[in-house]
Design an enzyme around this catalytic site. Structure first.
Site, PDB file in Angstrom:
ATOM      1  CG  ASP A  12      -1.319   0.782   1.494  1.00 39.39           C
ATOM      2  OD1 ASP A  12      -2.425   1.755   0.069  1.00 39.39           O
ATOM      3  OD2 ASP A  12      -1.507   1.737   2.183  1.00 39.39           O
ATOM      4  CG  ASP A  39      -1.873   6.985   0.310  1.00 35.65           C
ATOM      5  OD1 ASP A  39      -2.199   8.267   0.225  1.00 35.65           O
ATOM      6  OD2 ASP A  39      -2.460   6.612  -0.968  1.00 35.65           O
ATOM      7  N   GLY A  51      -4.828   2.738  -2.869  1.00 40.94           N
ATOM      8  CA  GLY A  51      -6.106   3.120  -3.265  1.00 40.94           C
ATOM      9  C   GLY A  51      -6.052   5.166  -3.775  1.00 40.94           C
TER      10      GLY A  51
END
Length: 302
Positions: free
Chosen positions: A92, A94, A182
């Site tokens: 991921d 962030d 995302g």
């Protein structure tokens, strides 16, 4: 037959020299529970150590670690010794590879930081459906000029300590690395290049006349897309599940974390932490190298 396992302890700088005593005490506890332990193998002097053992089920070994009541400042990973050095790594972005949530920083420029940050927090805690929360936050960015994205990257995006060393060390050892987020392509493209990932996947913000439209391109890269990326890359590289590694911090990372051979939660939300095989609560991202058995002298520094 019980397979050989390894318990790895990693201390951050606040733990000082106490980890050596803790390692010895844990090895003794494993032996009392019936394990046959190898001598502690120090991956970094007084900072990271492996205790390989056999003859003890994972559940019993975990009980030994829980009973030890490790002090703050020490992360650990308990896993099979076989396949601990992974061949595929998904991360991921962030609050994992970088220290901020880019959408919250953009919202600050748009005048909606408080509102967007509240939604982000709930979404990462698994309290909101990701796609709906994503669209609602992006809508608040409508009208924001394109140069604001560059300002956020230049002024606010900072790499998490150890990120570049982690990725470069794994790449030097033949691992395929992917940044799956995302968030937004504007940032993942740049972070990919700065850190050294092979590839990145994320969401594309749409512009009109040099300003954000408040809409992102569909389909949205959500938790299912992260999981699908892991599985697609695993099959493409002809790898077994045990040879894969994933790390993240939020609820949208859970399917990816659960599907990986080793799923790790990094300074994570409660639900992500509960879903992971191991947690990094204190250390930086080089902790993930120690979990795989890399020695300090093997690190490829940024």
């Amino acid at each position: 037959m019980i397979q050989k396992s390894v318990l790895t302890l990693v201390a951050d700088h606040t733990a000082g020299s106490t980890i050596r005593n803790i390692a010895e005490d844990l090895a003794a506890a494993l032996k009392r529970a019936g394990a046959r332990c190898d001598a502690p193998d120090w991956l970094a002097a007084d900072q990271a150590v492996d205790i390989a053992f056999s003859g003890l089920e994972t559940k019993a070994a975990n009980a030994c670690v829980r009973d030890a009541d490790l002090p703050a400042g020490i992360d650990y990973c308990l896993q099979p010794l076989a396949d601990r050095r992974k061949k595929l790594f998904l991360a991921d972005m962030d609050s994992t590879i970088i220290t901020v949530e880019c959408i919250d920083e953009l919202a600050d420029f748009a005048g909606f930081r408080e509102e967007v940050s509240a939604i982000t927090e709930r979404a990462m805690n698994g309290e909101l459906e990701f796609n709906e929360a994503f669209r609602a936050r992006v809508a608040m960015l409508k009208g924001l000029k394109e140069e604001a994205l560059q300002r956020v990257f230049d002024e606010r995006v900072r790499l998490t300590p150890g990120a570049a060393t982690l990725v470069r060390t794994m790449r030097a050892n033949g691992v395929y690395t992917a940044l799956v987020s995302g968030g937004f392509t504007f940032f993942t493209n740049r972070v990919r290049d700065e850190v050294g990932f092979h590839m990145d996947m994320s969401n594309e913000l749409l512009f009109e006349g040099g300003a954000l439209t408040g809409i992102a391109a569909e389909p949205i890269l959500n938790s299912t897309a992260k999981l699908n990326t892991l599985e697609a890359l695993r099959h493409e590289k002809n790898l077994r599940r045990e040879e894969t590694l994933a790390i993240g911090d939020g609820a949208n990372d859970i399917p990816m974390i659960e599907a990986a051979g080793l799923g790790v939660a990094f300074h994570a939300k409660e639900k992500a932490a509960a879903a992971a095989d191991a947690n990094i609560r204190y250390g930086d991202l080089t902790t993930l190298l120690y979990f795989q058995g890399y020695r300090r002298e093997e690190f490829v520094e940024a």
